[in-house]
Design an enzyme around this catalytic site. Structure first.
Site, mmCIF file in Angstrom:
data_model
loop_
_atom_site.group_PDB
_atom_site.id
_atom_site.type_symbol
_atom_site.label_atom_id
_atom_site.label_comp_id
_atom_site.label_asym_id
_atom_site.label_seq_id
_atom_site.Cartn_x
_atom_site.Cartn_y
_atom_site.Cartn_z
ATOM 1 N N ASP A 121 3.760 -4.073 8.059
ATOM 2 C CA ASP A 121 2.482 -3.374 7.912
ATOM 3 C C ASP A 121 1.381 -4.413 8.162
ATOM 4 O OD1 ASP A 121 0.118 -2.312 7.041
ATOM 5 O OD2 ASP A 121 0.876 -1.584 5.122
ATOM 6 N N GLN B 279 -3.826 -5.064 7.232
ATOM 7 C CA GLN B 279 -4.789 -6.049 6.736
ATOM 8 C C GLN B 279 -4.664 -7.397 7.447
ATOM 9 O OE1 GLN B 279 -7.240 -5.204 5.109
ATOM 10 N NE2 GLN B 279 -6.598 -3.251 4.230
ATOM 11 N N HIS C 257 0.883 -1.174 0.000
ATOM 12 C CA HIS C 257 0.000 0.000 0.000
ATOM 13 C C HIS C 257 0.922 1.226 0.000
ATOM 14 C CE1 HIS C 257 -2.768 2.950 1.845
ATOM 15 N NE2 HIS C 257 -3.764 2.120 1.561
ATOM 16 N N LYS D 134 -10.055 -0.690 10.790
ATOM 17 C CA LYS D 134 -10.194 -1.889 9.950
ATOM 18 C C LYS D 134 -10.544 -3.112 10.803
ATOM 19 C CE LYS D 134 -6.923 -0.255 6.483
ATOM 20 N NZ LYS D 134 -7.790 0.106 5.361
ATOM 21 N N CYS E 180 -4.765 2.311 -3.571
ATOM 22 C CA CYS E 180 -3.518 2.873 -3.006
ATOM 23 C C CYS E 180 -2.340 1.935 -3.260
ATOM 24 C CB CYS E 180 -3.650 3.167 -1.519
ATOM 25 S SG CYS E 180 -4.963 4.316 -1.126
HETATM 26 C C1 LIG Z 1 -1.993 -2.837 3.675
HETATM 27 C C2 LIG Z 1 -2.378 -1.457 4.121
HETATM 28 N N1 LIG Z 1 -1.466 -0.666 4.685
HETATM 29 C C3 LIG Z 1 -1.750 0.554 5.121
HETATM 30 C C4 LIG Z 1 -3.009 1.075 4.985
HETATM 31 C C5 LIG Z 1 -3.298 2.462 5.481
HETATM 32 O O1 LIG Z 1 -4.152 2.413 6.563
HETATM 33 P P1 LIG Z 1 -4.797 3.748 7.168
HETATM 34 O O2 LIG Z 1 -5.502 4.431 6.024
HETATM 35 O O3 LIG Z 1 -5.731 3.240 8.204
HETATM 36 O O4 LIG Z 1 -3.692 4.556 7.708
HETATM 37 C C6 LIG Z 1 -4.009 0.314 4.388
HETATM 38 C C7 LIG Z 1 -5.358 0.841 4.189
HETATM 39 O O5 LIG Z 1 -6.131 0.370 3.397
HETATM 40 C C8 LIG Z 1 -3.681 -1.004 3.941
HETATM 41 O O6 LIG Z 1 -4.595 -1.772 3.360
#
Ligand SMILES: Cc1ncc(COP(=O)(O)O)c(C=O)c1O
Length: 405
Positions: free
Chosen positions: A193, A196, A114, A219, A362
């Site tokens: 990260d 998910q 992402h 999430k 993203c």
């Molecule tokens: C794999 C991953 N990393 C980071 C993020 C960013 O999360 P946030 O928008 O809650 O900061 C997301 C959001 O969809 C994601 O799917």
């Protein structure tokens, strides 16, 4: 699996709504919403400042969530820093570590990141004239572990990668990856990260042995605007605070300032108090349902979706990510030969009140440079979804055929 829909007012009040976009943000059960209200109605005050009872109660509730998060991921309380979400956590890690990166270093990440776990590191590498290396994926959207091992060397300062891909649904073997890269470079700093992963899998940071890990409350049934930055205590000490101000200091004079102990030195200013307080209710809810049940339920739905899509649409549909259900989390991205992903999402919404996500999610480098598509449509399932939701989604896809031909 129980019918969890009953715990969500939004679903009770809108029986026609089919929510298949939990990868973007999950729904929130009533117990979490009630906890937010409890704070605003009963002990609305700032934390860690007041010496009066109301403020003390708010502080206690806030710190109880820290305890709960620590237990939830098998960490110590002082290793838990509250942030606004994964994006903020990852940026704080990248900028916080910037003094450690030099022009002889490289930073390794993967093609399936992402932007939140891509751009901060790309920027850091650029600013420090370090090399930025992106690990490849195979045809089924799994990480190419040999390529990863080839990309890591003695000059790799940081390896940062996602536990679960928000596009491909791929679940990466985090523990194995960390073990392998530490054999190549024992000094490497590992960042995971878990945005998910945290809604779907039991996290145990000690078992994974990662140095840092980030996730978002929204999430995992929690409120928006609250997230977690976990770091091993000796690694958190390496982070230069990028935000300074109230509540993160020890002493301030006209000449200089010293900072508070961890984790408070990384929590400047007034945080999302209500969000953090209520977040523990979502952790309680997840624990009650149990991650084994969540995973089993989601795998059943993923299998059902795969079968239905293949049976109904055959080669007209392309599903991305691992073919084996056990390797695929609840995010399913797909394209149709004949229809634009945006048309698919718009018609599903208009005709059947089905919510899915569309675009690059993203993950522009993944779409453009590895999958070679300009957009995908993505449905995602969570504990409150059932086979009826998938049936409605499939009916919606058939309706697209009727409308667009
Ligand atoms: C794999 C991953 N990393 C980071 C993020 C960013 O999360 P946030 O928008 O809650 O900061 C997301 C959001 O969809 C994601 O799917």
């Amino acid at each position: 699996m129980n019918n969890y829909k009953k715990d969500f007012t939004i679903l009770r009040n809108n029986p026609e709504l089919t929510y298949l976009d939990s990868t973007a943000s999950s729904l929130t059960p009533d117990s979490v919403v009630e906890k937010i209200n409890e704070y605003y109605k009963n002990y609305r005050a700032n934390i860690a400042r007041g010496v009066y009872k109301t403020s003390e109660q708010a502080t206690e509730e806030y710190e109880k969530t820290r305890q709960k998060v620590a237990n939830f991921i098998n960490a110590a309380e002082k290793e838990i820093v509250f942030t606004s979400g994964t994006t903020m956590s990852l940026n704080m890690i990248a900028y916080g570590l910037s003094n450690l990166v030099g022009e002889n270093n490289n930073i390794v990440t993967t093609a399936m990141e992402h932007h939140a776990n891509f751009i901060p590191w790309q920027q850091l590498a650029k600013n420090k004239e370090a090399e930025f290396r992106v690990t490849n994926i195979d045809k089924q959207g799994r990480l190419d572990l040999n390529d990863l091992k080839n990309k890591v060397d003695k000059n790799t300062k940081i390896l940062t990668f996602t536990y679960v891909s928000n596009v491909l649904g791929t679940i990466n073997p985090v523990k194995e990856i960390i073990q392998e890269v530490k054999k190549i470079n024992p000094e490497i700093i590992t960042v995971v990260d878990a945005a998910q992963a945290s809604p779907h899998l039991k996290l145990d940071v000690k078992n994974l042995d990662c140095d840092f890990l980030a996730f978002s409350g929204h999430k995992m049934l929690g409120p928006t605007g609250v997230g977690v930055l976990y770091g091993k205590i000796e690694k958190l000490k390496l982070l230069k605070p990028i935000f300074t101000g109230g509540e993160m200091i020890s002493e301030v004079t006209c000449q200089a300032s010293t900072f508070a102990e961890l984790p408070h030195r990384l929590e400047a200013g007034t945080p999302n108090i209500a969000g953090a307080i209520a977040f523990k209710e979502s952790l309680k809810y997840l624990k009650k349902v149990g991650f084994e049940n969540i995973q089993k339920h989601e795998q059943k739905l993923v299998k059902y979706t795969f079968e239905k899509m293949k049976n109904e649409f055959g080669d007209d549909v392309k599903i991305f990510g691992p073919e084996k259900v056990e390797e695929h989390s609840g995010s399913i991205s797909f394209t149709f030969k004949k229809y634009h992903p945006h048309d698919i999402a718009a018609i599903l919404d208009q005709e059947k009140n089905v919510c899915i996500r569309v675009g690059m999610h993203c993950a522009m480098p993944l779409h453009r440079e590895f999958l070679n598509v300009h957009a995908t449509a993505r449905l995602s399932v969570y504990l409150y979804n059932d086979k009826n939701d998938i049936d409605k989604f499939i009916e919606g896809l058939k309706r697209i055929e009727e409308i667009l031909g």
